[in-house]
Design a protein around this motif. Structure first.
Motif, PDB file in Angstrom:
ATOM      1  N   UNK A 222       0.810  -1.218   0.000  1.00  0.00           N
ATOM      2  CA  UNK A 222       0.000   0.000   0.000  1.00  0.00           C
ATOM      3  C   UNK A 222       0.846   1.271   0.000  1.00  0.00           C
ATOM      4  N   UNK A 223       2.069   1.186   0.535  1.00  0.00           N
ATOM      5  CA  UNK A 223       2.905   2.378   0.613  1.00  0.00           C
ATOM      6  C   UNK A 223       3.298   2.874  -0.778  1.00  0.00           C
ATOM      7  N   UNK A 224       3.273   1.975  -1.773  1.00  0.00           N
ATOM      8  CA  UNK A 224       3.682   2.389  -3.110  1.00  0.00           C
ATOM      9  C   UNK A 224       2.557   3.093  -3.860  1.00  0.00           C
ATOM     10  N   UNK A 225       1.344   3.026  -3.318  1.00  0.00           N
ATOM     11  CA  UNK A 225       0.249   3.753  -3.932  1.00  0.00           C
ATOM     12  C   UNK A 225       0.262   5.226  -3.543  1.00  0.00           C
TER      13      UNK A 225
ATOM     14  N   UNK B   4       7.580   9.629   0.325  1.00  0.00           N
ATOM     15  CA  UNK B   4       6.223   9.281   0.719  1.00  0.00           C
ATOM     16  C   UNK B   4       6.122   9.433   2.243  1.00  0.00           C
ATOM     17  N   UNK B   5       5.559  10.521   2.729  1.00  0.00           N
ATOM     18  CA  UNK B   5       5.602  10.802   4.174  1.00  0.00           C
ATOM     19  C   UNK B   5       4.874   9.772   5.026  1.00  0.00           C
ATOM     20  N   UNK B   6       3.680   9.320   4.615  1.00  0.00           N
ATOM     21  CA  UNK B   6       2.920   8.390   5.449  1.00  0.00           C
ATOM     22  C   UNK B   6       3.604   7.025   5.526  1.00  0.00           C
ATOM     23  N   UNK B   7       4.198   6.608   4.403  1.00  0.00           N
ATOM     24  CA  UNK B   7       4.907   5.328   4.415  1.00  0.00           C
ATOM     25  C   UNK B   7       6.143   5.405   5.306  1.00  0.00           C
TER      26      UNK B   7
ATOM     27  N   UNK C 129       4.749  10.661  -4.163  1.00  0.00           N
ATOM     28  CA  UNK C 129       5.891  11.334  -3.535  1.00  0.00           C
ATOM     29  C   UNK C 129       5.638  12.835  -3.482  1.00  0.00           C
ATOM     30  N   UNK C 130       6.072  13.438  -2.388  1.00  0.00           N
ATOM     31  CA  UNK C 130       5.932  14.872  -2.202  1.00  0.00           C
ATOM     32  C   UNK C 130       7.083  15.365  -1.339  1.00  0.00           C
ATOM     33  N   UNK C 131       7.249  16.670  -1.267  1.00  0.00           N
ATOM     34  CA  UNK C 131       8.283  17.256  -0.420  1.00  0.00           C
ATOM     35  C   UNK C 131       7.684  17.546   0.947  1.00  0.00           C
ATOM     36  N   UNK C 132       8.307  17.035   1.984  1.00  0.00           N
ATOM     37  CA  UNK C 132       7.790  17.207   3.347  1.00  0.00           C
ATOM     38  C   UNK C 132       8.958  17.373   4.305  1.00  0.00           C
ATOM     39  N   UNK C 133       8.654  17.746   5.533  1.00  0.00           N
ATOM     40  CA  UNK C 133       9.659  17.981   6.570  1.00  0.00           C
ATOM     41  C   UNK C 133       9.938  16.665   7.286  1.00  0.00           C
ATOM     42  N   UNK C 134      11.019  15.989   6.891  1.00  0.00           N
ATOM     43  CA  UNK C 134      11.338  14.688   7.483  1.00  0.00           C
ATOM     44  C   UNK C 134      11.785  14.831   8.934  1.00  0.00           C
TER      45      UNK C 134
END
Length: 455
Positions: free
Chosen positions: A298-301, A340-343, A304-309
């Protein structure tokens, strides 16, 4: 109809062009040096004047020849040696055994076929000449024989390009080497650029069979390799989709008999046996759901975005601290990452949760460089047996062998975390700490140039 000749863009053809360009450059430079190393235009003019002076000296009576030689300005010094003198005899021997055949060959032809001897200050023959060799160590000599077997010696203190052969060869070799290196570096850059682009695309894909095909660019051989890779990726995508459909069907079909078992369990009078049966049914349902979630990837669905890791890790640490766990974070306050922030959040939570569950505490450290980011998660627990450091990433492998989900889990946490990190072209390495505990080392390369520390 016009026929256009179009050469195939292959690595072999590019290499052939590279070698051909290098050879042509070397040949062109050799011709240039051959022209420059020989007599220049001014030197040839002086040699023509020397030929005229030789004719004048030859026509003059012997008593006036040296006086006439003293008036010659085409060289720094000119000396006439009558036939029969010692040095004239040495010139007679030297013309039969050239001291410097290469130099003599370059000057020959201007003297109208006369016998000549070319030598330098380092030759033994120069010691016989009355000339200040100490003041002029780089002088060169040209002796020309007249018709009456006498000799005229012209002495020049220097040449415009230098007359020493080692110096000329060193200059030529250095220039040729520099030219070949420059051509090779330029050609190698263009040869390796499509391969580097292919490697960058592979790192971007990160083993994701659902990623878009790699663009087929570059030489013919590389395009063929990319096409084969895209074909393999398509087969993997079909295999994953078929596997996911099969597991989804199995999970769906398992729900019906599990529901029936739960309903029939309501008719069991023994409360303890009924509770055990329901617990087993819940375990089976959890295993089916966990396996389905894992194999679906599911993580591959997630896009990708730019987020604050860095903010993501700090939030995870704060959430655990709010629940009473001891989790610390060390690193930059903010770091922009493309992914992928949630993954990544789920993967980091799995690893931190294991550290808290088995080690009591979790120490999270984030280090960001120009090329990669690294996350270190350390605990103070019992660690993992050395022979199981790699096995723990195997699906359904559990060090704790009980079937209790509260203590041993389903054996998919580390497997899922590794899959997420590898989908970002990274890796996870486990190692036991000397002072006790386990260290989880996560590395993710920086591929997107937008990833940077935020001040």
């Amino acid at each position: 109809m016009k026929m256009r000749l179009r050469l195939a863009d292959t690595i072999a053809w590019r290499i052939a062009l590279t070698v051909g360009a290098a050879i042509m450059s070397v040949l062109a430079l050799s011709v240039l040096f051959d022209h420059l190393a020989g007599p220049s235009t001014a030197e040839r003019a002086e040699l023509d004047r020397a030929d005229d002076a030789i004719r004048m000296i030859e026509a003059a009576p012997p008593a006036f020849r040296q006086r006439l030689a003293d008036t010659i300005t085409i060289a720094d010094k000119a000396i006439w040696y009558p036939s029969g003198t010692s040095i004239a005899g040495q010139f007679d021997v030297a013309r039969l055994h050239e001291l410097d055949p290469r130099m003599a060959e370059r000057f020959r032809g201007t003297e109208r076929g006369r016998e000549s001897v070319i030598f330098t200050s380092t030759d033994p023959l120069a010691k016989e000449v009355a000339f200040d060799r100490i003041s002029h160590p780089n002088a060169y000599y040209m002796a020309v024989q007249l018709d009456d077997k006498s000799w005229v010696l012209f002495i020049a203190n220097h040449r415009r390009l230098g007359n020493l052969l080692p110096t000329r060869l060193a200059t030529m070799l250095l220039s040729v080497t520099a030219l070949i290196l420059a051509a090779s570096l330029l050609a190698t850059y263009f040869l390796a650029r499509p391969i580097r682009q292919f490697a960058d695309e592979l790192r971007r894909i990160g083993g994701d069979p659902r990623a878009k095909p790699v663009p087929e660019t570059g030489p013919m051989e590389l395009r063929s390799a990319i096409a084969a890779f895209n074909s393999l990726q398509g087969q993997l995508r079909k295999f994953v989709d078929d596997r996911t459909l099969m597991l989804a069907a199995m999970s769906h079909d398992l729900r019906t008999p599990l529901t029936k078992i739960r309903l029939r369990g309501e008719f069991i009078d023994d409360d303890e046996q009924r509770a055990r049966l329901f617990r087993d049914v819940d375990d089976l349902q959890a295993m089916a759901d966990s396996a389905l979630s894992f194999f679906r990837d599911d993580y591959k669905d997630e896009g990708a975005t730019v987020f604050d890791f860095a903010g993501l890790l700090r939030t995870i640490a704060d959430d655990y601290c709010d629940q009473g766990a001891t989790v610390s974070y060390v690193g930059p306050d903010r770091f922009a990452m493309s992914g992928r922030p949630f993954s990544l959040r789920r993967a980091c939570m799995n690893l931190i949760d294991n550290a808290v569950k088995y080690g009591g505490t979790a120490e999270v450290e984030l280090v960001c460089t120009q090329f990669e980011i690294s996350v270190t998660i350390s605990d103070h627990g019992p660690g993992i047996p050395v022979d199981a450091l790699d096995k723990v990433f195997t699906p359904f492998f559990r060090i704790e062998q009980s079937r209790n989900r509260l203590t041993g889990g389903m054996g998919l946490g580390l497997t899922s975390a590794l899959a997420v990190i590898r989908a970002h072209s990274g890796n996870i390495v486990l190692s036991n700490r000397k002072e006790g505990g386990l260290t989880v080392y996560i590395t993710v390369p920086i591929i997107d140039k937008r990833q940077k520390a935020i001040e």
